[in-house]
Design a protein around this motif. Structure first.
Motif, PDB file in Angstrom:
ATOM      1  N   GLY A  52       0.815  -1.211   0.000  1.00 37.61           N
ATOM      2  CA  GLY A  52       0.000   0.000   0.000  1.00 37.61           C
ATOM      3  C   GLY A  52       0.849   1.261   0.000  1.00 37.61           C
ATOM      4  N   THR A  53       1.974   1.197   0.699  1.00 41.56           N
ATOM      5  CA  THR A  53       2.890   2.338   0.722  1.00 41.56           C
ATOM      6  C   THR A  53       3.480   2.558  -0.668  1.00 41.56           C
ATOM      7  N   VAL A  54       3.851   1.475  -1.344  1.00 38.57           N
ATOM      8  CA  VAL A  54       4.393   1.590  -2.702  1.00 38.57           C
ATOM      9  C   VAL A  54       3.349   2.203  -3.624  1.00 38.57           C
ATOM     10  N   LYS A  55       2.110   1.738  -3.522  1.00 36.91           N
ATOM     11  CA  LYS A  55       1.053   2.268  -4.391  1.00 36.91           C
ATOM     12  C   LYS A  55       0.840   3.757  -4.157  1.00 36.91           C
ATOM     13  N   SER A  56       0.792   4.165  -2.907  1.00 37.12           N
ATOM     14  CA  SER A  56       0.558   5.586  -2.631  1.00 37.12           C
ATOM     15  C   SER A  56       1.759   6.434  -3.030  1.00 37.12           C
ATOM     16  N   GLN A  57       2.982   5.947  -2.772  1.00 36.42           N
ATOM     17  CA  GLN A  57       4.177   6.700  -3.160  1.00 36.42           C
ATOM     18  C   GLN A  57       4.283   6.822  -4.675  1.00 36.42           C
ATOM     19  N   ALA A  58       3.983   5.743  -5.387  1.00 41.45           N
ATOM     20  CA  ALA A  58       4.039   5.779  -6.850  1.00 41.45           C
ATOM     21  C   ALA A  58       2.964   6.713  -7.399  1.00 41.45           C
ATOM     22  N   SER A  59       1.783   6.657  -6.819  1.00 39.02           N
ATOM     23  CA  SER A  59       0.696   7.529  -7.269  1.00 39.02           C
ATOM     24  C   SER A  59       1.035   9.000  -7.038  1.00 39.02           C
ATOM     25  N   ARG A  60       1.527   9.302  -5.848  1.00 37.05           N
ATOM     26  CA  ARG A  60       1.921  10.689  -5.547  1.00 37.05           C
ATOM     27  C   ARG A  60       3.090  11.128  -6.425  1.00 37.05           C
ATOM     28  N   GLY A  61       4.005  10.220  -6.682  1.00 42.15           N
ATOM     29  CA  GLY A  61       5.151  10.540  -7.523  1.00 42.15           C
ATOM     30  C   GLY A  61       4.742  10.867  -8.948  1.00 42.15           C
ATOM     31  N   VAL A  62       3.838  10.062  -9.503  1.00 40.40           N
ATOM     32  CA  VAL A  62       3.355  10.324 -10.864  1.00 40.40           C
ATOM     33  C   VAL A  62       2.600  11.640 -10.906  1.00 40.40           C
ATOM     34  N   ALA A  63       1.786  11.921  -9.892  1.00 37.95           N
ATOM     35  CA  ALA A  63       1.059  13.193  -9.841  1.00 37.95           C
ATOM     36  C   ALA A  63       2.041  14.363  -9.790  1.00 37.95           C
ATOM     37  N   LYS A  64       3.095  14.235  -9.004  1.00 36.53           N
ATOM     38  CA  LYS A  64       4.100  15.293  -8.907  1.00 36.53           C
ATOM     39  C   LYS A  64       4.836  15.470 -10.238  1.00 36.53           C
ATOM     40  N   LEU A  65       5.151  14.349 -10.902  1.00 35.68           N
ATOM     41  CA  LEU A  65       5.802  14.433 -12.206  1.00 35.68           C
ATOM     42  C   LEU A  65       4.908  15.139 -13.222  1.00 35.68           C
ATOM     43  N   ARG A  66       3.617  14.803 -13.203  1.00 33.77           N
ATOM     44  CA  ARG A  66       2.678  15.484 -14.112  1.00 33.77           C
ATOM     45  C   ARG A  66       2.644  16.977 -13.833  1.00 33.77           C
ATOM     46  N   GLU A  67       2.604  17.316 -12.563  1.00 33.57           N
ATOM     47  CA  GLU A  67       2.580  18.730 -12.163  1.00 33.57           C
ATOM     48  C   GLU A  67       3.833  19.456 -12.646  1.00 33.57           C
ATOM     49  N   LEU A  68       4.975  18.806 -12.509  1.00 34.60           N
ATOM     50  CA  LEU A  68       6.231  19.431 -12.904  1.00 34.60           C
ATOM     51  C   LEU A  68       6.417  19.485 -14.421  1.00 34.60           C
ATOM     52  N   LEU A  69       5.918  18.476 -15.114  1.00 38.33           N
ATOM     53  CA  LEU A  69       6.147  18.385 -16.553  1.00 38.33           C
ATOM     54  C   LEU A  69       5.042  18.989 -17.405  1.00 38.33           C
ATOM     55  N   GLU A  70       3.855  19.147 -16.860  1.00 36.19           N
ATOM     56  CA  GLU A  70       2.715  19.620 -17.637  1.00 36.19           C
ATOM     57  C   GLU A  70       2.989  20.941 -18.363  1.00 36.19           C
ATOM     58  N   PRO A  71       3.574  21.955 -17.725  1.00 36.34           N
ATOM     59  CA  PRO A  71       3.799  23.212 -18.439  1.00 36.34           C
ATOM     60  C   PRO A  71       4.685  23.047 -19.676  1.00 36.34           C
ATOM     61  N   HIS A  72       5.550  22.043 -19.690  1.00 34.83           N
ATOM     62  CA  HIS A  72       6.462  21.868 -20.806  1.00 34.83           C
ATOM     63  C   HIS A  72       5.797  21.164 -21.991  1.00 34.83           C
ATOM     64  N   PHE A  73       4.702  20.472 -21.750  1.00 32.69           N
ATOM     65  CA  PHE A  73       4.096  19.690 -22.805  1.00 32.69           C
ATOM     66  C   PHE A  73       2.739  20.207 -23.261  1.00 32.69           C
ATOM     67  N   LEU A  74       2.267  21.324 -22.694  1.00 35.42           N
ATOM     68  CA  LEU A  74       1.005  21.911 -23.131  1.00 35.42           C
ATOM     69  C   LEU A  74       1.239  22.761 -24.384  1.00 35.42           C
ATOM     70  N   PRO A  75       0.225  22.908 -25.242  1.00 41.38           N
ATOM     71  CA  PRO A  75       0.369  23.778 -26.391  1.00 41.38           C
ATOM     72  C   PRO A  75       0.612  25.220 -25.935  1.00 41.38           C
ATOM     73  N   ALA A  76       1.172  26.052 -26.818  1.00 40.82           N
ATOM     74  CA  ALA A  76       1.566  27.418 -26.471  1.00 40.82           C
ATOM     75  C   ALA A  76       0.418  28.235 -25.884  1.00 40.82           C
ATOM     76  N   GLY A  77      -0.803  28.028 -26.356  1.00 43.66           N
ATOM     77  CA  GLY A  77      -1.937  28.795 -25.851  1.00 43.66           C
ATOM     78  C   GLY A  77      -2.543  28.258 -24.583  1.00 43.66           C
ATOM     79  N   GLY A  78      -1.989  27.171 -24.050  1.00 44.29           N
ATOM     80  CA  GLY A  78      -2.544  26.552 -22.852  1.00 44.29           C
ATOM     81  C   GLY A  78      -3.615  25.543 -23.217  1.00 44.29           C
ATOM     82  N   PRO A  79      -4.224  24.901 -22.239  1.00 45.47           N
ATOM     83  CA  PRO A  79      -5.247  23.888 -22.507  1.00 45.47           C
ATOM     84  C   PRO A  79      -6.499  24.534 -23.089  1.00 45.47           C
ATOM     85  N   ARG A  80      -7.181  23.813 -23.969  1.00 46.83           N
ATOM     86  CA  ARG A  80      -8.401  24.333 -24.583  1.00 46.83           C
ATOM     87  C   ARG A  80      -9.603  23.571 -24.130  1.00 46.83           C
TER      88      ARG A  80
END
Length: 170
Positions: free
Chosen positions: A142-170
């Protein structure tokens, strides 16, 4: 000549597993190839010492757990002893692995705490199930599942601005 046989078995095991272990260590070290090599050496040294006691079926799990512990120990050591910067550049740049060619991904992985990074790498990169990853990390599934889930969420948060189109989400 029992030692020679043991050495031959260990050598064959290392030759078979080392490339994958270095890739995993590189991810755990957030793309730092030199640190990854050091971590692999630490883990293999500990496995060699324990080789007679470690059952063949559990060698991979032992090695993964040792590698994760080495990553965590190294992160603690670096906090106590920060690197000293120099103004001299190396003669040749260190090559980046194809899996971590994008520095944004390396930086995002480096932003995760070591145990969270380890959970993400073991579950999502190595495709281990939660129970196997938990054995490597020395915690509950359960600890692995929660850590992996939080880690992926953090990665998305950190990487999202770099992979969105120039005008932002539509």
């Amino acid at each position: 000549m029992k030692v020679d046989r043991r050495d031959d078995e260990f050598r064959a095991y290392v030759q078979d597993r080392r490339p994958a272990l270095v890739r995993t260590a590189t991810l755990l070290a957030a793309g730092d190839g030199h640190l990854a090599e050091d971590l692999v050496q630490i883990a293999l040294t500990k496995l060699y010492v324990a080789w007679p006691r470690v059952r063949p079926m559990t060698r991979d799990a032992y090695l993964h757990r040792t590698l994760v512990h080495a990553v965590i120990d190294e992160s603690r050591r670096r906090k106590r002893r920060p690197e000293s910067l120099t103004d001299a550049l190396p003669e040749h740049p260190a090559p980046a692995g194809p899996e971590l060619a994008d520095s944004r991904i390396r930086d995002a992985l480096a932003a995760l705490p070591p145990r969270m990074r380890a959970a993400v790498v073991l579950v999502h990169w190595m495709d281990l199930d939660a129970e196997t990853a938990a054995a490597a990390l020395g915690c509950r599934a359960g600890t692995v599942k929660s850590q992996a889930s939080r880690g992926v969420a953090k990665l998305r948060e950190l990487l999202e601005p770099h992979f969105l189109p120039a005008g932002g989400p539509r």
